[in-house]
Every structure is written in C-alpha cells, then in structure tokens.
Write an enzyme that holds these catalytic residues in place. Structure first.
Site, PDB file in Angstrom:
ATOM      1  CB  CYS A   1      -0.984  -0.026   1.175  1.00 38.05           C
ATOM      2  SG  CYS A   1      -0.234   0.043   2.814  1.00 38.05           S
TER       3      CYS A   1
ATOM      4  CG  ASN B   1       4.266  -1.728   5.306  1.00 36.51           C
ATOM      5  OD1 ASN B   1       5.386  -2.042   5.686  1.00 36.51           O
ATOM      6  ND2 ASN B   1       3.314  -2.609   5.238  1.00 36.51           N
TER       7      ASN B   1
ATOM      8  CB  CYS C   1      -3.888   1.771   7.032  1.00 39.42           C
ATOM      9  SG  CYS C   1      -3.632   3.308   7.938  1.00 39.42           S
ATOM     10  NE  ARG C   2      -4.532   1.482   1.794  1.00 44.53           N
ATOM     11  CZ  ARG C   2      -4.320   2.183   0.699  1.00 44.53           C
ATOM     12  NH1 ARG C   2      -5.179   2.094  -0.316  1.00 44.53           N
ATOM     13  NH2 ARG C   2      -3.269   2.964   0.599  1.00 44.53           N
ATOM     14  CB  SER C   3       0.138  -3.516   2.814  1.00 48.17           C
ATOM     15  OG  SER C   3       1.012  -2.613   3.426  1.00 48.17           O
TER      16      SER C   3
ATOM     17  CG  ASP D   1      -5.293   5.456   2.643  1.00 47.72           C
ATOM     18  OD1 ASP D   1      -5.349   5.066   3.831  1.00 47.72           O
ATOM     19  OD2 ASP D   1      -4.301   6.022   2.152  1.00 47.72           O
TER      20      ASP D   1
HETATM   21  P1  4NP Z   1      -1.830   2.837   4.095  1.00 47.88           P
HETATM   22  O1  4NP Z   1      -2.457   4.199   4.653  1.00 47.88           O
HETATM   23  O2  4NP Z   1      -1.269   3.136   2.735  1.00 47.88           O
HETATM   24  O3  4NP Z   1      -3.003   1.907   4.023  1.00 47.88           O
HETATM   25  O4  4NP Z   1      -0.777   2.411   5.105  1.00 47.88           O
HETATM   26  C1  4NP Z   1      -1.716   5.400   4.722  1.00 47.88           C
HETATM   27  C2  4NP Z   1      -0.878   5.611   5.771  1.00 47.88           C
HETATM   28  C3  4NP Z   1      -0.176   6.803   5.858  1.00 47.88           C
HETATM   29  C4  4NP Z   1      -0.324   7.760   4.875  1.00 47.88           C
HETATM   30  C5  4NP Z   1      -1.161   7.538   3.818  1.00 47.88           C
HETATM   31  C6  4NP Z   1      -1.859   6.349   3.750  1.00 47.88           C
HETATM   32  N1  4NP Z   1       0.381   8.988   4.969  1.00 47.88           N
HETATM   33  O5  4NP Z   1       0.171   9.866   4.107  1.00 47.88           O
HETATM   34  O6  4NP Z   1       1.185   9.179   5.893  1.00 47.88           O
END
Ligand code: 4NP
Length: 157
Positions: A12, A15, A17-19, A127
């Site tokens: 994702c 790294n 939340c989702r992955s 997201d």
């Molecule tokens: P992820 O979510 O891609 O599912 O881990 C996010 C986590 C952090 C950020 C964006 C999306 N960020 O912009 O810091």
C-alpha cells in the site's frame, strides 16, 4: 493441491493501515489451510513516511478482534530486490499498482488485490488513514474476502 512455494508481498502507500492487515489476514488463511511451509508473506509501502512504525492502532484492533496479531510488524518501503524475490506484488489500489509499475523493470508480477474480490464495488481498497475507525472494519471485510479468493487461486495452480 499445489506443493509449489509462493512468495507474496502486499503493498500500500504507508504500510501501516491496509497492507499490514492484508499480510496478517493472508498469513492467517494460509495457516488455516495448513500451507504455511509453502509461503513467504510480507508487506511494504510505496512511500517512506512511516518506515519503522508499527501498524495503525485501528488496524491492530480490527485484526485482534478477529484473532490475528499484527502489532509486531514494522513498516518498510518497497525496494528493488522485492521485484525479484517475490512472485507476486499485490497492490491495494490502482495508484499503488501504477507506482510499482513505474519502479519495476520486470512488470509481470504486479497484481491488484481487488481483481480477486468476489464482491467488488471498486477496484481500490479504500485508504482508511484519513477517516474514522469504522473505515478499518470495511477494509477488513474487503481484505478478508479478497485474500481468501487470491489464496484459493494460488492453491489451484
Ligand atoms: P496505508 O495508509 O497506505 O493503508 O498504510 C496510509 C498511511 C499513511 C499515509 C497515507 C496512507 N500517509 O500519508 O502518511
């Protein structure tokens, strides 16, 4: 049933939340199938904003509520070797997939997770980072059914 080895990397943006949740769910499903000896499973982010961080507290919570432990994972960014070491890089959304394709020299092993979703309302795992805790439950359901279908595809190979 397949006795082949599969190396799977969930990807994702951050790294956190989702992955990490996809990694935990997929590992759980592989364990349930008695196939853990046949899989290498990891996750990473296309971005480097959260390198070294544990998963988001709401990802940890929704996983724990389903008997899955992800709190010991630490975020890392995708690296060149990943394109060689993993059979499948599984992107959480179309932007992640495009970013991986731009990075990769060998493109054949980049997949979109929701191409395996039996009940898709979008091609992207949304997201949940900028929303409230309830978004993580939606993400869990999407990841669970998509990872289950993806695993079954691999086991039939
Ligand atoms: P992820 O979510 O891609 O599912 O881990 C996010 C986590 C952090 C950020 C964006 C999306 N960020 O912009 O810091």
């Amino acid at each position: 049933m397949s006795k082949q080895h599969h190396a799977v990397l969930f990807v994702c943006l951050g790294n956190i939340c989702r992955s990490p949740l996809a990694e935990g769910i997929f590992r759980h499903l592989v364990d349930e199938a008695g196939m853990s000896g046949h899989f290498t499973i990891d996750s990473c982010g296309t971005g480097g904003y959260h390198i070294g961080d544990p998963p988001h507290r709401d990802s940890i919570r929704v996983a724990k509520e389903h008997g899955i432990t992800i709190k010991d994972q630490r975020a890392r960014q995708v690296q060149t070797e990943d394109f060689h070491e993993f059979d499948y890089l599984v992107a959480m959304d179309r932007q992640n997939k495009r970013d991986l394709q731009r990075y990769a020299k060998k493109r054949g092993n980049i997949l979109l997770l929701r191409d395996y979703d039996p009940d898709p309302d979008s091609l992207d795992v949304p997201d949940p980072y900028f929303g409230g805790p309830e978004g993580f439950y939606t993400v869990y359901d999407i990841l669970h059914r998509s990872c289950d279908a993806f695993l079954n595809t691999l086991l039939k190979k």
